[in-house]
Write a protein that holds these residues in place. Structure first.
Motif, PDB file in Angstrom:
ATOM      1  N   GLU A 182      52.970  51.916 -44.133  1.00  0.00           N
ATOM      2  CA  GLU A 182      54.578  51.147 -44.726  1.00  0.00           C
ATOM      3  C   GLU A 182      54.825  51.643 -46.091  1.00  0.00           C
ATOM      4  O   GLU A 182      55.507  51.193 -46.704  1.00  0.00           O
ATOM      5  N   GLY A 183      53.718  52.827 -46.598  1.00  0.00           N
ATOM      6  CA  GLY A 183      54.687  53.393 -47.514  1.00  0.00           C
ATOM      7  C   GLY A 183      54.337  51.949 -49.301  1.00  0.00           C
ATOM      8  O   GLY A 183      55.203  52.287 -49.866  1.00  0.00           O
ATOM      9  N   ARG A 184      53.533  51.460 -49.110  1.00  0.00           N
ATOM     10  CA  ARG A 184      53.494  50.372 -50.511  1.00  0.00           C
ATOM     11  C   ARG A 184      52.782  50.891 -51.247  1.00  0.00           C
ATOM     12  O   ARG A 184      52.243  50.539 -52.229  1.00  0.00           O
ATOM     13  N   LEU A 185      51.757  51.771 -51.065  1.00  0.00           N
ATOM     14  CA  LEU A 185      51.199  52.699 -52.077  1.00  0.00           C
ATOM     15  C   LEU A 185      51.105  54.127 -52.745  1.00  0.00           C
ATOM     16  O   LEU A 185      52.369  54.935 -51.740  1.00  0.00           O
ATOM     17  N   PRO A 186      51.476  54.350 -53.794  1.00  0.00           N
ATOM     18  CA  PRO A 186      51.505  55.998 -53.939  1.00  0.00           C
ATOM     19  C   PRO A 186      50.958  57.080 -52.628  1.00  0.00           C
ATOM     20  O   PRO A 186      50.332  56.600 -52.119  1.00  0.00           O
ATOM     21  N   ARG A 187      52.464  57.789 -52.391  1.00  0.00           N
ATOM     22  CA  ARG A 187      52.150  58.873 -50.965  1.00  0.00           C
ATOM     23  C   ARG A 187      51.148  59.673 -51.597  1.00  0.00           C
ATOM     24  O   ARG A 187      51.142  60.429 -52.109  1.00  0.00           O
ATOM     25  N   GLN A 188      50.439  59.628 -50.505  1.00  0.00           N
ATOM     26  CA  GLN A 188      49.000  61.008 -50.152  1.00  0.00           C
ATOM     27  C   GLN A 188      48.260  61.423 -49.573  1.00  0.00           C
ATOM     28  O   GLN A 188      49.518  61.078 -48.556  1.00  0.00           O
ATOM     29  N   ALA A 189      47.771  62.298 -49.432  1.00  0.00           N
ATOM     30  CA  ALA A 189      47.262  63.061 -47.954  1.00  0.00           C
ATOM     31  C   ALA A 189      46.599  61.813 -47.440  1.00  0.00           C
ATOM     32  O   ALA A 189      45.852  61.028 -48.069  1.00  0.00           O
ATOM     33  N   GLY A 190      46.358  62.098 -46.019  1.00  0.00           N
ATOM     34  CA  GLY A 190      45.810  61.198 -45.054  1.00  0.00           C
ATOM     35  C   GLY A 190      44.498  61.683 -45.667  1.00  0.00           C
ATOM     36  O   GLY A 190      43.773  62.869 -45.764  1.00  0.00           O
ATOM     37  N   GLY A 191      43.627  60.166 -45.083  1.00  0.00           N
ATOM     38  CA  GLY A 191      42.306  59.895 -45.362  1.00  0.00           C
ATOM     39  C   GLY A 191      41.830  59.619 -47.156  1.00  0.00           C
ATOM     40  O   GLY A 191      40.738  59.865 -47.523  1.00  0.00           O
ATOM     41  N   TYR A 192      42.508  59.812 -48.541  1.00  0.00           N
ATOM     42  CA  TYR A 192      42.693  59.671 -49.106  1.00  0.00           C
ATOM     43  C   TYR A 192      42.800  58.619 -49.461  1.00  0.00           C
ATOM     44  O   TYR A 192      41.472  57.620 -50.797  1.00  0.00           O
ATOM     45  N   TYR A 193      42.881  57.030 -48.865  1.00  0.00           N
ATOM     46  CA  TYR A 193      42.484  55.867 -49.491  1.00  0.00           C
ATOM     47  C   TYR A 193      41.483  55.101 -48.643  1.00  0.00           C
ATOM     48  O   TYR A 193      41.886  55.182 -47.349  1.00  0.00           O
ATOM     49  N   HIS A 194      41.074  54.178 -48.794  1.00  0.00           N
ATOM     50  CA  HIS A 194      39.247  53.764 -47.730  1.00  0.00           C
ATOM     51  C   HIS A 194      40.003  51.953 -48.510  1.00  0.00           C
ATOM     52  O   HIS A 194      40.434  51.261 -49.437  1.00  0.00           O
ATOM     53  N   GLU A 195      39.458  51.235 -47.313  1.00  0.00           N
ATOM     54  CA  GLU A 195      39.567  49.910 -47.531  1.00  0.00           C
ATOM     55  C   GLU A 195      38.673  48.788 -47.189  1.00  0.00           C
ATOM     56  O   GLU A 195      37.511  49.519 -46.086  1.00  0.00           O
ATOM     57  N   TYR A 196      38.356  47.881 -48.069  1.00  0.00           N
ATOM     58  CA  TYR A 196      37.391  46.985 -48.297  1.00  0.00           C
ATOM     59  C   TYR A 196      37.490  45.586 -47.901  1.00  0.00           C
ATOM     60  O   TYR A 196      38.221  44.999 -48.715  1.00  0.00           O
ATOM     61  N   THR A 197      36.686  44.870 -47.162  1.00  0.00           N
ATOM     62  CA  THR A 197      37.212  43.629 -46.875  1.00  0.00           C
ATOM     63  C   THR A 197      36.931  42.642 -48.845  1.00  0.00           C
ATOM     64  O   THR A 197      35.283  43.260 -49.184  1.00  0.00           O
ATOM     65  N   VAL A 198      37.648  42.009 -48.951  1.00  0.00           N
ATOM     66  CA  VAL A 198      37.188  40.836 -49.890  1.00  0.00           C
ATOM     67  C   VAL A 198      37.243  39.674 -48.476  1.00  0.00           C
ATOM     68  O   VAL A 198      37.309  38.625 -47.535  1.00  0.00           O
ATOM     69  N   VAL A 199      35.691  38.781 -48.899  1.00  0.00           N
ATOM     70  CA  VAL A 199      35.493  37.385 -48.059  1.00  0.00           C
ATOM     71  C   VAL A 199      36.155  36.113 -48.551  1.00  0.00           C
ATOM     72  O   VAL A 199      36.739  36.071 -49.611  1.00  0.00           O
ATOM     73  N   THR A 200      36.651  35.745 -47.180  1.00  0.00           N
ATOM     74  CA  THR A 200      37.812  34.677 -47.879  1.00  0.00           C
ATOM     75  C   THR A 200      36.573  33.368 -47.290  1.00  0.00           C
ATOM     76  O   THR A 200      36.807  33.295 -45.908  1.00  0.00           O
ATOM     77  N   PRO A 201      36.571  32.864 -48.104  1.00  0.00           N
ATOM     78  CA  PRO A 201      35.552  31.660 -47.861  1.00  0.00           C
ATOM     79  C   PRO A 201      36.441  30.794 -46.852  1.00  0.00           C
ATOM     80  O   PRO A 201      37.701  30.511 -46.786  1.00  0.00           O
ATOM     81  N   GLY A 202      35.903  29.701 -45.591  1.00  0.00           N
ATOM     82  CA  GLY A 202      36.575  29.241 -44.229  1.00  0.00           C
ATOM     83  C   GLY A 202      37.390  30.022 -43.641  1.00  0.00           C
ATOM     84  O   GLY A 202      37.307  29.661 -42.493  1.00  0.00           O
ATOM     85  N   SER A 203      37.523  31.215 -43.957  1.00  0.00           N
ATOM     86  CA  SER A 203      38.404  32.000 -42.598  1.00  0.00           C
ATOM     87  C   SER A 203      37.088  32.624 -41.606  1.00  0.00           C
ATOM     88  O   SER A 203      35.540  32.778 -41.632  1.00  0.00           O
ATOM     89  N   GLY A 204      37.528  32.218 -40.818  1.00  0.00           N
ATOM     90  CA  GLY A 204      36.818  32.654 -39.220  1.00  0.00           C
ATOM     91  C   GLY A 204      36.368  34.300 -38.925  1.00  0.00           C
ATOM     92  O   GLY A 204      35.645  34.407 -38.194  1.00  0.00           O
ATOM     93  N   ASP A 205      37.414  34.940 -39.589  1.00  0.00           N
ATOM     94  CA  ASP A 205      37.153  35.918 -39.252  1.00  0.00           C
ATOM     95  C   ASP A 205      37.845  37.016 -40.812  1.00  0.00           C
ATOM     96  O   ASP A 205      36.701  36.500 -41.497  1.00  0.00           O
TER      97      ASP A 205
END
Length: 145
Positions: free
Chosen positions: A91-114
């Motif tokens: 979506e281009g919401r972060l500064p444009r970088q080469a592929g593989g630059y960004y990595h994502e991690y889950t922040v646990v949401t209490p009460g969420s089933g996923d």
């Protein structure tokens, strides 16, 4: 089931699948009402602790986000198999970088089933972003406040 009924059923199922995929691609993620119902707190800078334009103070993040930041700092282990995967920034919401630059991690949401909608996305050293709405918006995490 007659052939005509079978064709209609398949057409309806395909139409629904296409509509869901289109809504997701256009950013149709969990609404604010769902986040409020699941107790997802807002991540805004607290008075007296400015984080700069569009940023969020690390101290203002929910405890689960701080836990995820600690896991990232020590290299895991992570609670979800998909933690650490490449974030494509399509979506281009972060500064444009080469592929593989960004990595994502889950922040646990209490009460969420996923996995919920909250994530931390990392870039280069010290570059961390918070999203509580499944990539619809990002705030740069300021570790100095």
């Amino acid at each position: 089931m007659t052939n005509r009924l079978r064709v209609i059923t398949v057409a309806v199922v395909l139409a629904v699948a296409i509509a869901v995929a289109a809504a997701y691609a256009m950013g149709g993620h969990r609404p604010a009402a769902h986040r409020a119902a699941t107790g997802t707190p807002s991540a805004t800078a607290r008075p007296g602790t400015p984080a700069g334009k569009g940023g969020v103070c690390q101290s203002g993040l929910p405890g689960q986000a701080k836990d995820t930041l600690a896991l990232i700092a020590k290299g895991g282990p992570y609670p979800y198999r998909s933690d650490g995967i490449v974030f494509d920034n399509r979506e281009g919401r972060l500064p444009r970088q080469a592929g593989g630059y960004y990595h994502e991690y889950t922040v646990v949401t209490p009460g969420s089933g996923d996995r919920g909608a909250r994530r931390i996305v990392t870039g280069g050293p010290g570059e961390e972003y918070w999203t509580q709405d499944h990539y619809a918006s990002f705030q740069r995490i300021d570790t100095g406040c």
